[in-house]
Design a protein around this motif. Structure first.
Motif, PDB file in Angstrom:
ATOM      1  N   SER A  21      56.349  18.612  11.573  1.00 57.91           N
ATOM      2  CA  SER A  21      57.222  19.747  11.875  1.00 57.91           C
ATOM      3  C   SER A  21      57.664  20.497  10.622  1.00 57.91           C
ATOM      4  N   GLU A  22      57.334  19.946   9.448  1.00 57.72           N
ATOM      5  CA  GLU A  22      57.675  20.554   8.158  1.00 57.72           C
ATOM      6  C   GLU A  22      56.430  20.542   7.271  1.00 57.72           C
ATOM      7  N   PRO A  23      56.368  21.455   6.275  1.00 56.41           N
ATOM      8  CA  PRO A  23      55.245  21.419   5.328  1.00 56.41           C
ATOM      9  C   PRO A  23      55.093  20.027   4.706  1.00 56.41           C
ATOM     10  N   ILE A  24      53.851  19.625   4.468  1.00 54.78           N
ATOM     11  CA  ILE A  24      53.534  18.286   3.983  1.00 54.78           C
ATOM     12  C   ILE A  24      52.958  18.394   2.569  1.00 54.78           C
ATOM     13  N   THR A 131      50.414  22.003  -0.435  1.00 57.13           N
ATOM     14  CA  THR A 131      51.278  22.061   0.731  1.00 57.13           C
ATOM     15  C   THR A 131      50.416  22.286   1.964  1.00 57.13           C
ATOM     16  N   LEU A 132      50.372  21.268   2.843  1.00 55.40           N
ATOM     17  CA  LEU A 132      49.649  21.391   4.099  1.00 55.40           C
ATOM     18  C   LEU A 132      50.616  21.923   5.153  1.00 55.40           C
ATOM     19  N   LEU A 133      50.115  22.796   5.999  1.00 57.50           N
ATOM     20  CA  LEU A 133      50.975  23.506   6.949  1.00 57.50           C
ATOM     21  C   LEU A 133      50.730  23.037   8.387  1.00 57.50           C
ATOM     22  N   PRO A 134      51.703  22.294   8.978  1.00 61.82           N
ATOM     23  CA  PRO A 134      51.557  21.836  10.350  1.00 61.82           C
ATOM     24  C   PRO A 134      52.169  22.788  11.391  1.00 61.82           C
ATOM     25  N   VAL A 135      52.764  23.882  10.932  1.00 61.12           N
ATOM     26  CA  VAL A 135      53.383  24.845  11.838  1.00 61.12           C
ATOM     27  C   VAL A 135      53.071  26.251  11.347  1.00 61.12           C
ATOM     28  N   LEU A 136      52.593  27.115  12.238  1.00 61.20           N
ATOM     29  CA  LEU A 136      52.373  28.530  11.933  1.00 61.20           C
ATOM     30  C   LEU A 136      53.033  29.363  13.012  1.00 61.20           C
ATOM     31  N   ASN A 137      53.879  30.290  12.587  1.00 59.32           N
ATOM     32  CA  ASN A 137      54.592  31.167  13.524  1.00 59.32           C
ATOM     33  C   ASN A 137      55.268  30.384  14.638  1.00 59.32           C
ATOM     34  N   THR A 139      54.452  27.575  15.965  1.00 60.41           N
ATOM     35  CA  THR A 139      53.572  26.763  16.802  1.00 60.41           C
ATOM     36  C   THR A 139      53.011  25.595  16.002  1.00 60.41           C
ATOM     37  N   GLY A 140      53.113  24.388  16.552  1.00 61.03           N
ATOM     38  CA  GLY A 140      52.559  23.208  15.896  1.00 61.03           C
ATOM     39  C   GLY A 140      51.039  23.239  15.902  1.00 61.03           C
ATOM     40  N   ILE A 141      50.453  22.933  14.753  1.00 64.17           N
ATOM     41  CA  ILE A 141      48.994  22.916  14.605  1.00 64.17           C
ATOM     42  C   ILE A 141      48.604  21.690  13.786  1.00 64.17           C
ATOM     43  N   ASN A 142      47.313  21.465  13.634  1.00 63.58           N
ATOM     44  CA  ASN A 142      46.809  20.403  12.777  1.00 63.58           C
ATOM     45  C   ASN A 142      46.841  20.879  11.332  1.00 63.58           C
ATOM     46  N   ALA A 143      47.590  20.180  10.491  1.00 60.40           N
ATOM     47  CA  ALA A 143      47.609  20.503   9.075  1.00 60.40           C
ATOM     48  C   ALA A 143      46.337  20.014   8.394  1.00 60.40           C
ATOM     49  N   ALA A 144      45.764  18.949   8.956  1.00 64.43           N
ATOM     50  CA  ALA A 144      44.518  18.383   8.449  1.00 64.43           C
ATOM     51  C   ALA A 144      43.852  17.625   9.590  1.00 64.43           C
TER      52      ALA A 144
END
Length: 152
Positions: A21-24, A131-137, A139-144
């Motif tokens: 839910s937060e940048p990794i 910084t891997l991004l698990p949320v865009l706009n 919406t939860g997405i796959n960061a990896a």
């Protein structure tokens, strides 16, 4: 006519992903800590380490995807079997963000032989923290994500 005996090979495949839910943050030398999995067949997944263990020897195709954002920098990742980077740079891929806050997707793939009971990890082999991004706009997405399929 002589009877032919074909050796049968077991299926093996798996899919793992990193969500949140937060940048990794992934520091240089650090493994991606995948935390969820989809279908697994003859592949074991350790949520505590994020590693996959191959239960059948064979030739495998591995594909990985990372969504990386943050300050301008260069990101480089590679696949490790046990504690060694796969030979001859077969799995090393990189991207360069030339503008702060650019979001880029890195995709890598390779086919190589993996021995039974080998542990597979995806690691930051570059010089910077990513910084891997698990949320865009919102919406939860796959960061990896990483998928592995036994070919033979």
């Amino acid at each position: 006519m002589a009877e032919q005996h074909w050796s049968s090979s077991s299926q093996a495949y798996g899919y793992v992903t990193l969500i949140g839910s937060e940048p990794i943050q992934v520091k240089p030398g650090e493994n991606i800590r995948f935390n969820q999995h989809g279908s697994l067949e003859n592949i074991r997944f350790s949520q505590s380490s994020g590693a996959l263990t191959v239960l059948e020897s064979g030739d495998y195709k591995i594909e990985y995807t990372l969504l990386i954002g943050g300050p301008a920098s260069t990101s480089v990742y590679g696949i490790f079997v046990e504690h060694s980077l796969v030979d001859k740079n077969l799995t090393n891929y990189g991207i360069t963000r030339q503008v702060d806050n650019a979001t880029l997707m890195m995709v890598g793939q390779a086919i190589f032989h993996i021995h039974k009971n080998s542990k597979i990890r995806l690691k930051n082999i570059g010089p910077t923290t990513d910084t891997l991004l698990p949320v865009l706009n919102g919406t939860g997405i796959n960061a990896a994500s990483l998928s592995i399929v036994k070919l033979s």
